[in-house]
Write an enzyme that holds these catalytic residues in place. Structure first.
Site, PDB file in Angstrom:
ATOM      1  N   LYS A  83      -9.445   1.684  -0.596  1.00  0.00           N
ATOM      2  CA  LYS A  83      -9.318   3.140  -0.729  1.00  0.00           C
ATOM      3  C   LYS A  83      -9.768   3.530  -2.131  1.00  0.00           C
ATOM      4  CE  LYS A  83      -5.702   6.392   0.739  1.00  0.00           C
ATOM      5  NZ  LYS A  83      -4.258   6.479   0.969  1.00  0.00           N
TER       6      LYS A  83
HETATM    7  O1  G3P Z   1      -1.574   8.600   1.703  1.00  0.00           O
HETATM    8  C1  G3P Z   1      -1.969   9.871   1.320  1.00  0.00           C
HETATM    9  C2  G3P Z   1      -1.137  10.996   1.901  1.00  0.00           C
HETATM   10  O2  G3P Z   1      -0.817  10.750   3.233  1.00  0.00           O
HETATM   11  C3  G3P Z   1      -0.008  11.454   1.057  1.00  0.00           C
HETATM   12  O3  G3P Z   1       0.769  12.442   1.670  1.00  0.00           O
HETATM   13  O4  G3P Z   1       2.780  13.869   1.780  1.00  0.00           O
HETATM   14  O5  G3P Z   1       2.193  12.702  -0.392  1.00  0.00           O
HETATM   15  O6  G3P Z   1       0.847  14.626   0.434  1.00  0.00           O
HETATM   16  P1  G3P Z   1       1.698  13.465   0.839  1.00  0.00           P
END
Ligand code: G3P
Length: 217
Positions: A83
């Site tokens: 990633k």
């Molecule tokens: O892995 C990236 C993403 O899914 C993070 O989500 O909820 O931290 O914006 P969030």
């Protein structure tokens, strides 16, 4: 649509993977930090649980650093997807990884134009962050529709991996919008199974069955 778990909680992953419905896993530096465990160890454990793609994020910001870290991560298991952030350096690294046969996921994508660049660079996956766009008053799901249109216009095979997914409704909307995958926290995965009418209906069926006094076996 493939369903990935966005987690470094290996115990939760094992439980949910037993459903046969978990197609892959994504992680990020915040989730690794939350695990309190060494990244290489956690990624190796996750790769032993799921056969599908497991995203492991580089921490370097320069191309050479990303390449060195990415190669080390990719060597953990054949299903590791490296990633990289949606930056100029990240996309240079994506092109070089593609030449080496290393799969990539471009993260922190917030516009269809960024997704277009990631696809042109040869990314295997691009991760639009739905919830974080909603957080600032924008329509995160519209981004999935827009990227779908762009990728279909030019027949890119880069997969749209809906990320920052916070609710079961997000998952449903991402599937309707044509996302190839959605990565979701374990709690959202659990929520996908539930509906109050399913629970209510099942309760009534069980009551009626008990009243009928019948058995199947
Ligand atoms: O892995 C990236 C993403 O899914 C993070 O989500 O909820 O931290 O914006 P969030």
């Amino acid at each position: 649509m493939q369903i990935f778990l966005d987690t470094t909680d290996v115990a939760a992953l094992k439980t949910l993977a037993a459903t046969g419905l978990v197609d892959g896993v994504t992680t990020n530096p915040s989730l690794i930090a939350k695990s309190g465990r060494p990244m290489l160890e956690v990624i190796a454990e996750i790769c032993a649980v799921v056969e599908g793609p497991v995203s492991a994020e580089v921490s370097a910001m320069d191309v050479e650093g990303m390449l060195a870290e990415g190669r080390k991560l990719a060597a953990i298991a054949p299903n590791v997807v490296v990633k990289v952030p949606m930056t100029k350096e990240g996309l240079i690294a994506v092109r070089l990884f593609a030449e080496e046969g290393i799969q990539t996921n471009v993260t922190l994508c917030f516009t269809a134009a960024q997704a277009l660049l990631a696809a042109k660079a040869g990314a295997g996956y691009v991760s639009p962050f739905i919830g974080r766009l909603d957080d600032i008053g924008e329509d995160g799901m519209q981004l999935i529709h827009d990227i779908r249109a762009v990728f279909d216009n030019y027949a890119f095979d880069t997969e749209i991996l809906a990320a920052s997914v916070r609710t079961a409704e997000h998952v449903q909307a991402a599937a309707i919008a044509g996302a190839d995958c959605a990565t979701i926290p374990p709690a959202v995965f659990e929520a996908l199974f539930r509906h109050p009418l399913t629970e209510k209906g099942l309760q009534q069926f069980m009551l009626d069955w008990a009243t009928a006094g019948q058995t199947i076996l």
